[in-house]
Design an enzyme around this catalytic site. Structure first.
Site, PDB file in Angstrom:
ATOM      1  NE  ARG A  81      -4.001  -1.994   0.884  1.00 46.50           N
ATOM      2  CZ  ARG A  81      -4.982  -2.235   0.028  1.00 46.50           C
ATOM      3  NH1 ARG A  81      -5.210  -1.429  -0.979  1.00 46.50           N
ATOM      4  NH2 ARG A  81      -5.755  -3.289   0.180  1.00 46.50           N
ATOM      5  CB  ILE A  82       0.671   4.368  -1.889  1.00 45.52           C
ATOM      6  CG1 ILE A  82       1.150   3.601  -3.122  1.00 45.52           C
ATOM      7  CG2 ILE A  82       1.248   5.777  -1.868  1.00 45.52           C
ATOM      8  CD1 ILE A  82       0.492   4.049  -4.405  1.00 45.52           C
ATOM      9  CB  THR A  97      13.094  -4.286   0.260  1.00 42.69           C
ATOM     10  OG1 THR A  97      13.716  -5.086  -0.755  1.00 42.69           O
ATOM     11  CG2 THR A  97      11.904  -5.055   0.823  1.00 42.69           C
ATOM     12  CG  HIS A  98      10.733  -1.622  -5.861  1.00 44.54           C
ATOM     13  ND1 HIS A  98       9.349  -1.716  -5.855  1.00 44.54           N
ATOM     14  CD2 HIS A  98      11.102  -1.597  -7.165  1.00 44.54           C
ATOM     15  CE1 HIS A  98       8.916  -1.732  -7.096  1.00 44.54           C
ATOM     16  NE2 HIS A  98       9.955  -1.668  -7.914  1.00 44.54           N
ATOM     17  CG  ASP A 121      10.278  10.363  -2.014  1.00 47.01           C
ATOM     18  OD1 ASP A 121       9.497   9.514  -2.499  1.00 47.01           O
ATOM     19  OD2 ASP A 121      11.132  10.970  -2.689  1.00 47.01           O
TER      20      ASP A 121
HETATM   21  C1  GAR Z   1       9.503  -8.472  -1.987  1.00 45.44           C
HETATM   22  O1  GAR Z   1      10.113  -8.949  -3.159  1.00 45.44           O
HETATM   23  C2  GAR Z   1       9.431  -6.957  -2.012  1.00 45.44           C
HETATM   24  O2  GAR Z   1      10.508  -6.355  -2.656  1.00 45.44           O
HETATM   25  C3  GAR Z   1       8.155  -6.739  -2.780  1.00 45.44           C
HETATM   26  O3  GAR Z   1       7.281  -7.701  -2.260  1.00 45.44           O
HETATM   27  C4  GAR Z   1       8.031  -8.878  -1.935  1.00 45.44           C
HETATM   28  C5  GAR Z   1       7.619  -9.330  -0.551  1.00 45.44           C
HETATM   29  O4  GAR Z   1       8.102 -10.602  -0.295  1.00 45.44           O
HETATM   30  N1  GAR Z   1       7.683  -5.411  -2.605  1.00 45.44           N
HETATM   31  C6  GAR Z   1       7.128  -4.700  -3.582  1.00 45.44           C
HETATM   32  O5  GAR Z   1       6.919  -5.148  -4.699  1.00 45.44           O
HETATM   33  C7  GAR Z   1       6.756  -3.291  -3.201  1.00 45.44           C
HETATM   34  N2  GAR Z   1       6.527  -2.493  -4.365  1.00 45.44           N
HETATM   35  P1  GAR Z   1       8.021 -11.247   1.159  1.00 45.44           P
HETATM   36  O6  GAR Z   1       6.599 -11.049   1.669  1.00 45.44           O
HETATM   37  O7  GAR Z   1       8.355 -12.683   0.937  1.00 45.44           O
HETATM   38  O8  GAR Z   1       9.032 -10.544   2.020  1.00 45.44           O
END
Ligand code: GAR
Length: 208
Positions: free
Chosen positions: A97-98, A114-115, A147
């Protein structure tokens, strides 16, 4: 050296929580980490990350958007419930969510995300699929400060992951997650140790 009191961390998750698990294990294994997870919050009651938090004896907060008349009301409640645990910083570990400036203002330069791409390429909720569709040969992982713009804030660290000919979204995402599981805890540790200096878009890591 870590500050004497560990930094209190809130972790927000929407999914399976493997990044949360990596963070919890880094905190548990590293006496110099300088932080502790005090609450795990989610917008989804079925998020696997909540079970991981429960198993680790960490407080959880569940606040579905659908329980509120609008996003602002949802976010205000989420923030209030997180603040009850007095976190010094917030980690978005697969939170889908944003969050608005009103929420972020509670922790200036202390919300980390983390992206699963090399930003600024492939922002948004489908970064792995979008990278595959675009035909890039390299993608990867970015850890950055959050941000008000989506997947945009100052970058702390990035690491590349090669795209293979036979990759599908699942196989590529798995290899990216493998990288995230190292990079996210390493960046959170820098934050906890007060080693991140932010100047505009640039993050400098102070030497120990
Ligand atoms: C991760 O790869 C994270 O980078 C991504 O969701 C996954 C969560 O994995 N986040 C996004 O795409 C945000 N835009 P997890 O629940 O196994 O940690």
């Amino acid at each position: 050296m870590s500050p004497s009191a560990p930094m209190r961390l809130a972790v927000l998750v929407s999914g399976s929580g493997t990044n949360l698990a990596a963070l919890l294990s880094a905190v548990a294994q590293d006496p110099d980490f300088g932080g502790e997870v005090v609450v795990v919050a989610s917008d989804r009651p079925d998020a696997g990350g909540l079970q991981r938090a429960d198993d680790a004896g960490i407080a959880t907060v569940v606040e579905p958007l659908a329980d509120h008349p609008d996003r602002a009301a949802w976010e205000t409640t989420l923030r209030r419930r997180i603040e009850e645990h007095r976190p010094d910083a917030v980690v978005l570990a697969g939170f889908m969510r944003i969050l608005s400036g009103a929420f972020l203002s509670g922790w200036p330069d202390r919300v980390i995300n983390t992206h699963p791409s090399i930003l600024p390429a492939f922002r948004g909720a489908h970064a792995v699929r979008d990278a595959l569709e675009h035909g890039v040969r390299l993608t990867g992982s970015t850890v950055h400060l959050v941000d008000e713009e989506v997947d945009h804030g100052p970058i702390i660290a990035q690491r590349a992951v090669e795209v293979r000919e036979d990759d599908d979204e699942t196989s590529l995402h798995e290899r990216i997650k493998h990288v995230e599981h190292e990079l996210l805890p390493a960046c959170v540790k820098l934050l906890c140790q007060g080693r991140l200096e932010v100047a505009g878009r640039h993050v400098r890591v102070r030497p120990t």
